[in-house]
Motif scaffolding. Structure first.
Motif, mmCIF file in Angstrom:
data_model
loop_
_atom_site.group_PDB
_atom_site.id
_atom_site.type_symbol
_atom_site.label_atom_id
_atom_site.label_comp_id
_atom_site.label_asym_id
_atom_site.label_seq_id
_atom_site.Cartn_x
_atom_site.Cartn_y
_atom_site.Cartn_z
ATOM 1 N N ASN A 81 -10.502 -1.070 -11.897
ATOM 2 C CA ASN A 81 -9.214 -0.423 -11.642
ATOM 3 C C ASN A 81 -9.428 0.485 -10.442
ATOM 4 O O ASN A 81 -10.363 1.292 -10.439
ATOM 5 N N SER A 82 -8.586 0.337 -9.434
ATOM 6 C CA SER A 82 -8.714 1.216 -8.265
ATOM 7 C C SER A 82 -7.378 1.886 -7.988
ATOM 8 O O SER A 82 -6.309 1.308 -8.175
ATOM 9 N N TYR A 83 -7.478 3.130 -7.535
ATOM 10 C CA TYR A 83 -6.320 3.970 -7.259
ATOM 11 C C TYR A 83 -6.447 4.454 -5.817
ATOM 12 O O TYR A 83 -7.521 4.917 -5.408
ATOM 13 N N HIS A 84 -5.350 4.348 -5.051
ATOM 14 C CA HIS A 84 -5.417 4.577 -3.610
ATOM 15 C C HIS A 84 -4.314 5.500 -3.113
ATOM 16 O O HIS A 84 -3.165 5.391 -3.526
ATOM 17 N N ILE A 87 -2.041 3.257 -0.450
ATOM 18 C CA ILE A 87 -2.469 1.869 -0.624
ATOM 19 C C ILE A 87 -1.935 1.113 0.590
ATOM 20 O O ILE A 87 -0.745 1.154 0.880
ATOM 21 N N LEU A 92 -7.209 -2.095 1.131
ATOM 22 C CA LEU A 92 -7.440 -3.347 0.396
ATOM 23 C C LEU A 92 -8.530 -4.179 1.045
ATOM 24 O O LEU A 92 -9.376 -4.771 0.359
ATOM 25 N N MET A 95 -11.828 -2.750 0.060
ATOM 26 C CA MET A 95 -12.161 -3.107 -1.322
ATOM 27 C C MET A 95 -12.716 -4.522 -1.386
ATOM 28 O O MET A 95 -13.782 -4.764 -1.982
ATOM 29 N N TRP A 110 -9.048 -7.248 -11.553
ATOM 30 C CA TRP A 110 -8.815 -6.056 -10.736
ATOM 31 C C TRP A 110 -7.363 -5.624 -10.839
ATOM 32 O O TRP A 110 -6.455 -6.433 -10.664
ATOM 33 N N CYS A 112 -4.992 -2.744 -9.029
ATOM 34 C CA CYS A 112 -5.010 -1.881 -7.850
ATOM 35 C C CYS A 112 -3.675 -1.149 -7.780
ATOM 36 O O CYS A 112 -2.625 -1.796 -7.766
ATOM 37 N N ILE A 127 -12.335 4.623 -8.179
ATOM 38 C CA ILE A 127 -12.640 3.313 -8.744
ATOM 39 C C ILE A 127 -13.283 3.501 -10.109
ATOM 40 O O ILE A 127 -14.299 4.193 -10.230
#
Length: 135
Positions: A81-84, A87, A92, A95, A110, A112, A127
């Motif tokens: 799990n990713s937090y941006h 974004i 991306l 990543m 994944w 995102c 992340i």
């Protein structure tokens, strides 16, 4: 939850446990679940300024965190799990570049998400992962 084993890597991991009362990783059976890792220096806690550098550091910190908890690293990760903030294509692409570097032999699931803010002012990525470590 005393039956679970919690981990905090030296440097920032221990400092975060003391300051914010949370652990960097927990072992649940044959799984290692990691708290979100940012693009910080694991010793000083200073953030990289540029997004590519932050994402590279976040991947390195996930690796450090998994190994500190007794795992082998990214090769065991099956969920990301990713937090941006923000974004965008650059984030991306960084990543995906790191996925290819750290997991050349498999593709994890994944999720995102773009968010308005993360835990610290200079934080642009976080992340969290789950890894399978059958020992």
């Amino acid at each position: 939850m005393s039956h679970l084993k919690y981990y905090c890597y030296e440097g920032l991991g221990v400092k975060q446990r003391e300051n914010f009362h949370y652990s960097q990783a927990v072992r649940v059976g044959d799984r290692i679940e990691c708290a979100g890792q940012g693009g910080w220096d694991p010793t000083t806690g200073e953030f990289a300024k540029e997004i590519n550098a932050q994402i590279d550091l976040a991947f390195q910190n996930v690796e450090l965190n998994l190994k500190d908890a007794g795992g082998k690293g990214w090769s065991q990760v099956f969920r990301v799990n990713s937090y941006h903030v923000p974004i965008n294509k650059e984030a991306l692409d960084a990543m995906v570049r790191n996925f290819r570097k750290y997991m050349p032999d498999h593709q994890p699931i994944w999720t995102c998400v773009g968010v308005p803010r993360l835990g610290e002012d200079d934080m642009r990525v976080e992340i969290e992962v789950v890894a399978h470590d059958p020992k």
